[in-house]
Design a protein around this motif. Structure first.
Motif, PDB file in Angstrom:
ATOM      1  N   ILE A   5       0.869  -1.176   0.000  1.00 58.68           N
ATOM      2  CA  ILE A   5       0.000   0.000   0.000  1.00 58.68           C
ATOM      3  C   ILE A   5       0.909   1.230   0.000  1.00 58.68           C
ATOM      4  N   THR A  14      -8.026   9.946   3.194  1.00 56.89           N
ATOM      5  CA  THR A  14      -7.304   8.991   2.362  1.00 56.89           C
ATOM      6  C   THR A  14      -6.325   8.164   3.178  1.00 56.89           C
ATOM      7  N   LEU A  17      -8.315   5.615   5.237  1.00 55.90           N
ATOM      8  CA  LEU A  17      -8.809   4.518   4.407  1.00 55.90           C
ATOM      9  C   LEU A  17      -7.683   3.589   3.965  1.00 55.90           C
ATOM     10  N   ALA A  18      -6.538   4.146   3.616  1.00 54.45           N
ATOM     11  CA  ALA A  18      -5.409   3.328   3.150  1.00 54.45           C
ATOM     12  C   ALA A  18      -4.878   2.429   4.266  1.00 54.45           C
ATOM     13  N   ARG A  20      -6.541   1.456   6.958  1.00 56.55           N
ATOM     14  CA  ARG A  20      -7.597   0.469   7.238  1.00 56.55           C
ATOM     15  C   ARG A  20      -7.605  -0.624   6.176  1.00 56.55           C
ATOM     16  N   TYR A  21      -7.413  -0.246   4.939  1.00 54.91           N
ATOM     17  CA  TYR A  21      -7.369  -1.196   3.828  1.00 54.91           C
ATOM     18  C   TYR A  21      -6.196  -2.160   4.004  1.00 54.91           C
ATOM     19  N   THR A  23      -4.788  -2.932   6.857  1.00 59.72           N
ATOM     20  CA  THR A  23      -5.111  -3.763   8.016  1.00 59.72           C
ATOM     21  C   THR A  23      -6.082  -4.873   7.635  1.00 59.72           C
ATOM     22  N   PHE A  24      -7.047  -4.567   6.777  1.00 58.32           N
ATOM     23  CA  PHE A  24      -7.974  -5.589   6.299  1.00 58.32           C
ATOM     24  C   PHE A  24      -7.217  -6.723   5.627  1.00 58.32           C
ATOM     25  N   HIS A  25      -6.279  -6.383   4.738  1.00 60.38           N
ATOM     26  CA  HIS A  25      -5.496  -7.417   4.057  1.00 60.38           C
ATOM     27  C   HIS A  25      -4.629  -8.196   5.047  1.00 60.38           C
ATOM     28  N   SER A 104      -2.493   0.861  -9.616  1.00 57.49           N
ATOM     29  CA  SER A 104      -2.450  -0.451  -8.972  1.00 57.49           C
ATOM     30  C   SER A 104      -1.842  -1.505  -9.888  1.00 57.49           C
ATOM     31  N   ARG A 113      -1.199  -1.140  -4.386  1.00 51.17           N
ATOM     32  CA  ARG A 113      -2.195  -0.080  -4.587  1.00 51.17           C
ATOM     33  C   ARG A 113      -1.637   1.243  -4.105  1.00 51.17           C
ATOM     34  N   PHE A 115      -2.413   5.154  -3.061  1.00 54.22           N
ATOM     35  CA  PHE A 115      -3.446   6.084  -2.597  1.00 54.22           C
ATOM     36  C   PHE A 115      -2.915   7.500  -2.729  1.00 54.22           C
TER      37      PHE A 115
END
Length: 117
Positions: A5, A14, A17-18, A20-21, A23-25, A104, A113, A115
């Motif tokens: 990321i 931004t 969100l980046a 958090r994104y 962390t999700f992965h 990406s 990705r 951001f």
């Protein structure tokens, strides 16, 4: 899967969100790294009650993620080559680092990705 990321902005929404994104992965048991570059290096100056980016990034690291700060795009490129070079063509990594239109890369074992604002 390896996930990268790239955060190139200090925009509160931004950055939130980046991270958090990422962390999700990470919670999906993937190898995740965050790369801060350009104004993204200023993420630590963001002081906002709504977005506690310091705590969010600390939780990311405690969960096994890693992050890197790159003073310029050449350093970013070298890190991406080191982490993803076996799986991604050098031309794609260069485009990701030096062309803002390139947002990406998604391959079988890699997802990178960027951001920006």
């Amino acid at each position: 899967m390896k996930v990268g990321i790239i955060i190139c902005t200090d925009d509160h929404d931004t950055c939130f969100l980046a991270i958090r994104y990422a962390t999700f992965h990470l919670m999906e048991q993937m190898d995740v790294k965050i790369y801060f570059v350009d104004s993204g290096l200023e993420y630590d100056r963001i002081r906002d009650i709504k977005y506690n980016l310091h705590k969010l990034l600390d939780n990311f690291v405690q969960s096994g993620g890693k992050y890197y700060k790159s003073r310029n795009h050449d350093i970013l490129k070298n890190r991406l080559v080191r982490h993803f070079g076996r799986l991604v063509h050098l031309r794609q990594i260069e485009s990701m680092c030096h062309d803002d239109r390139f947002q990406s890369i998604m391959l079988k074992d890699v997802y990178i990705r960027k951001f920006t604002k």
